[in-house]
Design a protein around this motif. Structure first.
Motif, mmCIF file in Angstrom:
data_model
loop_
_atom_site.group_PDB
_atom_site.id
_atom_site.type_symbol
_atom_site.label_atom_id
_atom_site.label_comp_id
_atom_site.label_asym_id
_atom_site.label_seq_id
_atom_site.Cartn_x
_atom_site.Cartn_y
_atom_site.Cartn_z
ATOM 1 N N ASN A 1 26.367 -12.967 65.052
ATOM 2 C CA ASN A 1 24.864 -12.676 64.807
ATOM 3 C C ASN A 1 24.610 -11.304 65.753
ATOM 4 N N GLU B 1 20.713 -12.654 61.284
ATOM 5 C CA GLU B 1 21.075 -13.654 60.345
ATOM 6 C C GLU B 1 20.100 -14.447 60.916
ATOM 7 N N SER C 1 16.127 -17.178 66.013
ATOM 8 C CA SER C 1 16.915 -16.485 65.548
ATOM 9 C C SER C 1 16.428 -15.883 64.098
#
Length: 373
Positions: free
Chosen positions: A207, A241, A255
């Motif tokens: 990520n 993501e 996230s």
């Protein structure tokens, strides 16, 4: 498409015995798209040498063995997501270990290196470098590079064991750098920074994020031995993501694709003989949105099977739903240090953070030894 591939899909669609196997497992072949039928046909070709294995089996026993293998696959996948969710939601999950770290702090240069605790499921090397030369009398330019542990959850920090296969995943670190400017003339301070980070972990999807903050503060009390600081802070984060969940391949860390917060931190600290204590209170407003996320972001074949099971109604969905939330939150903290000797301090820290349905409590004890220059 080649004729052979077309024939395989038609055979799969028209195969009564094969349809019975899927129906017994709760999968409605009629509900599948052509891409999903093609995927299943390819899978059968790979596993059994033919997508029409029920008709080509050498014996009834051979057919039963193959159909049993297919049932086991479907039933196992159907229960796998529930197993992960039960494991992620289970209470009193603990891991214990001891980490080590060494650091150097100079006038403009700082460096440290260490590890996440030994004894965790996954242990990582962490550390960082920073250079902060002065700009004029009261300003500084900051350039920093670092690799840090992500401590949002047991999964992200320590790693866990896959309840279905025994595989391990987690232990996420973020690696990157930031640029910043600060100004502090005593009564007033201003700061801003911009950072870019790469997130990775053991068997966790990669990520990337961009993070920025901007703020200022005043010191209504600024005396020998005590200080009160009040200010305002604006923070923004964006991740490529959504890997906030706990199934295999996720990292278990916050996230969001868009996050913004406005907070008003208040900090007080005071020295009394060998004791130093501090307290922080930071109320504010937060808003975030996260995209839908695959159950298994690193396992393409398993994820496609989950989508097939979702299409036929065996499970509710093969994706975690998108999320969006706004509201007020608060961060609380307290610290207490005792100076054992001029360079040795024993300290403890407590922290509490809450927003919406999320809450986090942290506690730590540390022993810090400083070498005088």
């Amino acid at each position: 498409m080649a004729n052979g591939k077309l024939n395989a899909i038609e055979t799969f669609r028209d195969n009564v015995l094969l349809r019975d196997v899927f129906y017994e497992a709760g999968v409605d072949i009629a509900a599948l798209s052509d891409d999903q039928r093609r995927f299943v046909a390819d899978y059968l070709e790979s596993e059994f040498g033919s997508s029409d294995f029920s008709l080509e089996a050498d014996s009834v026993a051979g057919y039963r063995a193959r159909s049993a293998a297919l049932r086991q696959l479907i039933n196992g996948l159907a229960s796998r997501a529930d197993a992960y969710q039960r494991a992620a939601a289970a209470g009193n999950q603990t891991q214990a270990g001891m980490g080590v770290g060494f650091g150097y702090q100079g006038q403009a240069f700082a460096a440290d290196i260490g590890s996440t605790p030994f004894g965790f499921e996954i242990t990582n090397l962490v550390g960082g470098l920073s250079w902060a030369p002065k700009l004029g009398r009261n300003g500084r330019f900051i350039l920093a590079g670092e690799r840090r542990a992500v401590t949002d959850s047991l999964l992200s920090y320590a790693g866990v064991e896959d309840p279905a296969t025994g595989d391990r995943w987690g232990g996420v670190t973020r690696t990157g750098g930031r640029l910043g400017l600060t100004f502090d003339n005593g009564p007033l301070g201003l700061y801003g920074d911009l950072g870019f980070y790469h997130y990775d972990g053991h068997n966790v999807a990669d990520n990337q994020s961009v993070e920025a903050s901007l703020g200022g503060y005043l010191r209504p009390i600024r005396e020998d031995g005590r200080e009160l600081k009040t200010g305002v802070n604006v923070r923004y984060m964006s991740f490529d993501e959504n890997l906030s969940k706990f199934t295999y391949g996720h990292g278990g860390y916050f996230s969001p694709q868009d996050y913004v917060s406005l907070s008003f931190p208040i900090e007080y600290s005071e020295d009394y003989r060998r004791w130093t204590w501090s307290a922080t209170f930071a109320p504010g407003f937060q808003s975030y949105s996260s995209d839908a996320a695959a159950f298994f972001p690193t396992l393409a074949e398993e994820q496609f099977w989950m989508e097939i099971l979702a299409s036929s109604g065996v499970i509710d969905s093969a994706y975690y739903a998108a999320e969006s939330e706004s509201g007020f939150g608060v961060n609380l903290g307290a610290g207490l240090d005792y100076r054992l000797s001029p360079g040795l301090k024993l300290g403890t820290r407590l922290g509490y953070d809450t927003f919406g349905d999320y809450s986090e409590t942290k506690a730590s004890v540390n022993l810090n030894y400083t070498l005088e220059e």
